[in-house]
Design an enzyme around this catalytic site. Structure first.
Site, PDB file in Angstrom:
ATOM      1  N   VAL A 127       0.942  -1.268   0.161  1.00 44.98           N
ATOM      2  CA  VAL A 127      -0.061   0.144   0.136  1.00 44.98           C
ATOM      3  C   VAL A 127       0.882   1.118   0.004  1.00 44.98           C
ATOM      4  O   VAL A 127       1.875   1.174   0.770  1.00 44.98           O
ATOM      5  CB  VAL A 127      -0.900  -0.090   1.245  1.00 44.98           C
ATOM      6  CG1 VAL A 127      -1.893   1.227   1.267  1.00 44.98           C
ATOM      7  CG2 VAL A 127      -1.723  -1.372   1.218  1.00 44.98           C
ATOM      8  N   CYS A 128       0.655   2.360  -0.803  1.00 46.21           N
ATOM      9  CA  CYS A 128       1.093   3.325  -0.953  1.00 46.21           C
ATOM     10  C   CYS A 128       2.778   3.238  -1.108  1.00 46.21           C
ATOM     11  O   CYS A 128       3.259   2.397  -1.952  1.00 46.21           O
ATOM     12  CB  CYS A 128       1.161   4.042   0.275  1.00 46.21           C
ATOM     13  SG  CYS A 128       1.518   6.046   0.331  1.00 46.21           S
TER      14      CYS A 128
END
Length: 323
Positions: A106-107
Site C-alpha cells: 500500500v502506498c
C-alpha cells in the site's frame, strides 16, 4: 475452506491508515459475508515490539516478524519508515514473499518491495507524489503513476492511503466473490469499488494551472461548461488567441493538450453525475458534452475499463429508484 493467513508488516514510521484500512476489510470480510474465519489476520513487527506510526499512533503487533511462518497474503504498508528502511526488515520481507501466495503493498510500501528486489521487471504503482522517486530509485521497475492499484502476477501494489482499501476489496472479491466484497464495503460505508485503473486524482489536480489569466479563465470555463463547444477554435476565441497560438500556449502552461484536458474534464463530470444523480445515460452524455451515449461509453471503457451503466452500478450509493 481453511482460513487465508494475512500478515501485515509493522515498522517505525508506518502510515496507520495503510495498516488499518486493509486490515478492517480482511478482518470483517468473512463475518460480513457469513463466513467467519475466512481470513486470519496477524500484525508483525521486527522483534515483536510496538511501533509508532508517522502520525504518532502506537501500534502493538501480534507477533515477531521473525516468527511468522508461510503466509497466504503478505501486506506491506507505506510510511515514513520506507525512506531509509532497515536492511533486516527488507531481507525478512524478501524471505516471506518467496513463500507467500500473494504479496501486496500500500502506498510507499512499494519501495520496500522494490528494495527487496520483488518488483524488478514488473509493473507497479504507489502514491502519485512518490511515483517519480520510485522510478528514479528503481529503474528496473515499470512505474505506472495513474492507477489506484496494479496487479502483476502474484504481486499487487496500490496508490496512497485509502487506495489500500480498494485493493483489499478487490482481493476479497477474488477470494470470496463479489457478494462478500459488497457486504464488507457496505459495512465500512465505502463504495464497491473504484476500478484499479481509475486515475488517482482529478483532471484539475493532475494538470497545472495556467500562468496567464486568459488561459486560467478558459480552464474554469471548461470545468463549468462541459456540454459546450470546447473545440480548440472555440476555446481560442474565448481567450482572444489564434487557434495555433492557443493550443501551443495551453499545452505549455497546463501540461496537456486542450483536447486531452477537455476529455478528462468531461469524463470526470460524467462520473460525478452517474454517482450523484439518477439522470439517464443519454441525459448524462448530453450534459457532459458527449455527442452520443455511445461516445461516452467508448470514453468510459477506454479510461476506466467499465461502461457507464456498470460504473453507475458500482458507485451509485443506492439502486435507481431505491432509498
Amino acid at each position: 475452506m481453511s482460513a487465508r493467513s494475512v500478515v501485515v508488516v509493522l515498522y517505525e514510521g508506518v502510515q496507520s491508515l495503510d495498516v488499518t484500512g486493509p486490515l478492517e476489510v480482511f478482518a470483517g470480510a468473512g463475518t460480513a459475508a457469513g463466513r467467519p474465519g475466512a481470513y486470519r489476520v496477524t500484525t508483525a513487527s521486527p522483534g515483536g515490539g510496538p511501533v509508532r506510526s508517522h502520525s504518532g499512533l502506537r501500534l502493538a503487533p501480534d507477533t515477531d516478524l521473525a516468527e511468522v511462518g508461510p503466509v497466504h497474503t503478505l501486506l506491506v504498508p507505506g510510511g515514513e519508515g520506507t525512506r531509509a528502511p532497515d536492511r533486516a526488515l527488507v531481507a525478512r520481507i524478501r524471505e516471506l514473499a518467496d513463500r507467500a501466495d500473494r504479496v501486496v503493498s500500500v502506498c510507499t510500501g512499494a519501495f520496500l518491495l522494490a528494495e527487496a528486489g520483488l518488483l524488478a521487471g514488473r509493473r507497479a504503482t504507489t502514491h502519485w507524489a512518490y511515483c517519480d522517486a520510485l522510478a528514479r530509485r528503481f529503474p528496473d521497475v515499470e512505474v505506472d503513476p495513474d492507477p489506484i492499484h496494479v496487479r502483476d502476477g502474484h504481486l499487487a501494489t496500490s496508490a496512497g492511503v485509502t487506495a489500500g482499501i480498494d485493493l483489499a476489496l478487490a482481493l476479497v472479491e477474488e477470494d470470496l466473490g463479489r457478494d462478500a466484497a459488497l457486504l464488507i464495503a457496505r459495512h465500512l460505508v465505502v463504495f464497491l469499488r473504484r476500478p484499479g485503473n481509475q486515475a488517482q486524482f482529478s483532471t484539475q489536480l493532475a494538470a497545472q494551472v495556467a500562468a496567464r489569466q486568459p488561459l486560467r479563465e478558459v480552464q474554469q470555463w471548461i470545468a463549468e461548461h462541459p456540454e459546450a463547444d470546447l473545440s480548440v477554435e472555440a476555446l481560442a476565441h474565448r481567450s482572444a488567441l489564434s487557434p495555433r497560438h492557443f493550443a501551443r500556449a495551453f499545452t505549455a502552461e497546463v501540461g496537456v493538450t486542450p483536447g486531452r484536458y477537455v476529455d478528462g474534464v468531461r469524463l470526470e463530470a460524467a462520473r460525478r453525475r452517474l454517482e450523484d444523480s439518477d439522470d439517464g445515460i443519454e441525459e448524462v452524455a448530453r450534459a457532459c458534452g458527449y455527442g452520443t451515449p455511445e461516445a461516452m461509453r467508448r470514453a468510459f471503457v477506454r479510461a476506466l475499463a467499465a461502461p457507464p451503466a456498470e460504473y453507475r452500478r458500482r458507485f451509485h450509493p443506492h439502486p435507481l429508484g431505491g432509498h
